[in-house]
Design a protein around this motif. Structure first.
Motif, short mmCIF file in Angstrom:
data_model
loop_
_atom_site.label_atom_id
_atom_site.label_comp_id
_atom_site.label_asym_id
_atom_site.label_seq_id
_atom_site.Cartn_x
_atom_site.Cartn_y
_atom_site.Cartn_z
N LEU A 134 54.05 -35.07 -28.90
CA LEU A 134 52.94 -34.27 -29.40
C LEU A 134 51.69 -34.52 -28.56
O LEU A 134 51.50 -35.61 -28.03
N SER B 57 62.11 -32.73 -29.66
CA SER B 57 60.72 -32.82 -30.11
C SER B 57 60.02 -31.50 -29.84
O SER B 57 60.48 -30.68 -29.04
N LEU C 142 57.70 -34.12 -42.04
CA LEU C 142 57.97 -35.26 -41.16
C LEU C 142 57.61 -36.58 -41.83
O LEU C 142 56.67 -36.66 -42.61
N GLN D 206 62.84 -31.26 -34.65
CA GLN D 206 62.57 -32.62 -35.10
C GLN D 206 63.84 -33.45 -35.03
O GLN D 206 64.94 -32.92 -35.14
N ALA E 186 52.06 -32.26 -39.53
CA ALA E 186 53.29 -33.07 -39.61
C ALA E 186 53.74 -33.21 -41.06
O ALA E 186 54.94 -33.09 -41.37
N ILE F 220 55.69 -39.65 -36.53
CA ILE F 220 55.33 -38.95 -35.29
C ILE F 220 55.03 -40.00 -34.23
O ILE F 220 54.87 -41.18 -34.54
N VAL G 65 54.38 -27.93 -34.94
CA VAL G 65 54.70 -29.35 -35.05
C VAL G 65 55.98 -29.49 -35.87
O VAL G 65 56.16 -28.84 -36.90
N GLY G 66 56.89 -30.34 -35.40
CA GLY G 66 58.14 -30.56 -36.13
C GLY G 66 59.20 -29.52 -35.88
O GLY G 66 60.15 -29.42 -36.65
N GLY H 172 61.30 -36.98 -37.69
CA GLY H 172 60.16 -37.27 -36.83
C GLY H 172 60.02 -36.31 -35.67
O GLY H 172 60.97 -35.61 -35.30
N ASP H 173 58.82 -36.29 -35.11
CA ASP H 173 58.49 -35.51 -33.91
C ASP H 173 57.82 -36.48 -32.95
O ASP H 173 56.71 -36.96 -33.20
N CYS H 174 58.49 -36.78 -31.84
CA CYS H 174 58.06 -37.88 -30.95
C CYS H 174 57.36 -37.41 -29.69
O CYS H 174 57.12 -38.22 -28.79
#
Length: 508
Positions: free
Chosen positions: A195, A356, A218, A370, A213, A221, A366-367, A191-193
């Motif tokens: 953004l 993140s 991922l 992660q 994502a 998010i 993005v990611g 995950g990427d928390c």
């Protein structure tokens, strides 16, 4: 058009209400909608003033909104004079509160765009990204100006408010993403928390972020716009069986930023306080009551107001790695490691680390990095439980996979975020399996520091590294995976790192 010159701050009273200092200026009035205003008629007022260096954090412009208004529109400008080298120039943020007031807690909050936009509108059926649609009700609204930095010459501003009369449109009912996606049972989820979309200062739509994502591998998010929850109702179409979308906010104070991770839909968390106001605990508790995690972001970032000043007593996790790995991330990692040592020494709970991307726009990836979480399922609660327990590691991309375990001589074993409960002098084997990290070096870090460094992994990127120790020698072990150093004795930048495995029957 009517003009009103507010002048300098010296003409108005300064109100300090237990939070960051605020100034309220004289009211801006409009004619009453008594039948003379037809549908579509507009009225405009412009106010001007100058804020000196040392201005309060927030300056409120009251606007007397009459009945019968369909739309409120605000535009603003301010000067940007040249300043000497090493001196901050002008930066002025903006937002708005409705007739329910500006009291700390945000009951009247209707939107914030910081410095990302020069104008916004609000009406019942729609609003500028960053702002909440809804009726423009009669009463005293407040334009909120935030002089983020002020040049030595002062900050001259101009705010134009336009009201459009008529019947309000029909408000749309918000739809939020589900709290569950199609998972794989107990598994490692990526995950990427942290953004940002165009609902704060990002440039991507939620749909574009969702596409990126998925391309980054991922599974989940978290929406984390600066000082607004306006994006919450715009993620439902992005979520799917293959992507869990959590909702939150990046609370962007003058003394640091904190990510509210996975709060209930529609949760707004106020940001109008500093560490000296002793208010952060109240809002950290609000985040947890709303089902979220409290995660201080980029705690050693060097931008104005970004460095974390509130302490970590309320933190559920710490964002140690933010975006491309830089020296301030290295400082954050070292600071977090010192916290681990203190938790062992004092016998108290430890705070997990995470990473993140903080991606805003192209070319932000993005990611990258992660957080990879061991969760019982791909649900909001399960992911949060994994993060809170520290059952996670951080990787620069989905190409990097780690398996980290400690084992004793009688079949005892423990994984990331767990404790291997064996005697102080029991031999312990620590084993890290890696894929996707060509020529990277493995380091095992303990409460004494780095006690083992491997040779570079093969160019294929896969390998296994083992090390033997005892709990009396190492109270915990965590793994770092680093790229080759360009030059000198310093380690290369991180490719991945794990939360610790604790060794022994007692401790942090």
């Amino acid at each position: 058009m009517c003009e009103d010159n507010h002048g300098g701050l010296g003409r108005r009273a300064l109100f300090v209400t237990g939070a960051a200092a605020a100034l309220t200026l004289g009211s801006v009035s409009f004619a009453s909608a008594d039948g003379r205003n037809r549908d579509g008629d507009q009225e405009t007022r412009t106010v001007r003033g100058t804020l000196p260096p040392g201005s309060p954090d927030f300056v409120y412009v009251p606007v007397e909104v009459p009945a019968g208004v369909r739309e409120l529109r605000v535009a603003y400008t301010y000067d940007r004079p040249s300043v000497p080298a090493g001196t901050t120039g002008n930066a002025l943020d903006i937002g708005v509160f409705d007739e329910r007031g500006t009291e700390l807690g945000g009951k009247g909050f209707r939107g914030w765009s910081g410095g990302a936009r020069t104008e916004f509108f609000i009406r019942a059926d729609e609003a500028t990204p960053g702002y909440l649609p809804g009726p423009v009700r009669e009463g005293t609204w407040h334009i909120a100006l935030g002089p983020y930095t002020v040049a030595p010459q002062g900050l001259a501003y101009e705010v134009t408010i336009t009201l459009t009369y008529g019947a309000p449109g029909e408000a749309a009912r918000p739809v939020y993403p589900p709290e569950r996606a199609k998972g794989r049972g107990r598994a490692w989820y990526r995950g990427d928390c942290h953004l940002h979309s165009w609902y704060s200062d990002g440039r991507r739509t939620p749909a574009e972020i969702g596409e990126l994502a998925r391309a980054a591998g991922l599974d989940f998010i978290n929406s984390s716009e600066h000082n607004t929850h306006s994006a919450h109702a715009h993620w439902a179409d992005v979520a799917g069986d293959d992507l869990l979308v959590l909702l939150g906010e990046e609370i962007t104070t003058r003394n640091g930023h904190v990510v509210a991770l996975g709060t209930d839909p529609g949760t707004f968390v106020d940001w109008r306080y500093r560490a000296r106001d002793n208010r952060f605990g109240r809002f950290a508790r609000q985040i947890r009551r709303a089902g979220g995690l409290v995660v201080p972001a980029h705690p050693h970032a060097t931008c104005v107001g970004c460095n974390w000043k509130f302490g970590f007593g309320e933190a559920d996790a710490i964002e140690v790695w933010n975006g491309p790995y830089t020296p301030d991330d290295e400082v954050a990692l070292a600071d977090w490691d010192s916290m681990l040592v203190a938790s062992v020494r004092d016998g108290r709970d430890w705070i997990p680390a995470m990473g993140s991307s903080d991606a805003h726009r192209s070319p932000d990836a993005v990611g990258s990095p992660q957080t990879v979480v061991l969760a019982d399922d791909l649900t909001r609660r399960a992911v949060q439980e994994g993060i809170r327990a520290g059952r996670s590691y951080v990787a620069e991309s989905a190409r990097v996979t780690l398996a980290f375990r400690a084992s004793g001589g009688r079949g005892e074993h423990a994984g990331i975020g767990e404790r291997l409960a064996v005697g102080r002098d029991t031999p312990v084997t620590v084993r890290l399996e890696v894929t996707g990290a060509p020529r990277c070096t493995v380091r095992f870090v303990t409460d004494q520091g780095v006690l083992h460094t491997s040779a570079p992994l093969p160019v294929g990127g896969s390998g296994t590294v083992e090390w033997r120790t005892t709990p009396s020698y190492a109270a915990y072990v965590r793994a770092e995976l680093r790229h080759e150093a360009a030059a000198g004795p310093l380690p290369g930048p991180l490719a991945a790192f794990t939360n610790p495995i604790f060794l022994g029957r007692t401790g942090g």
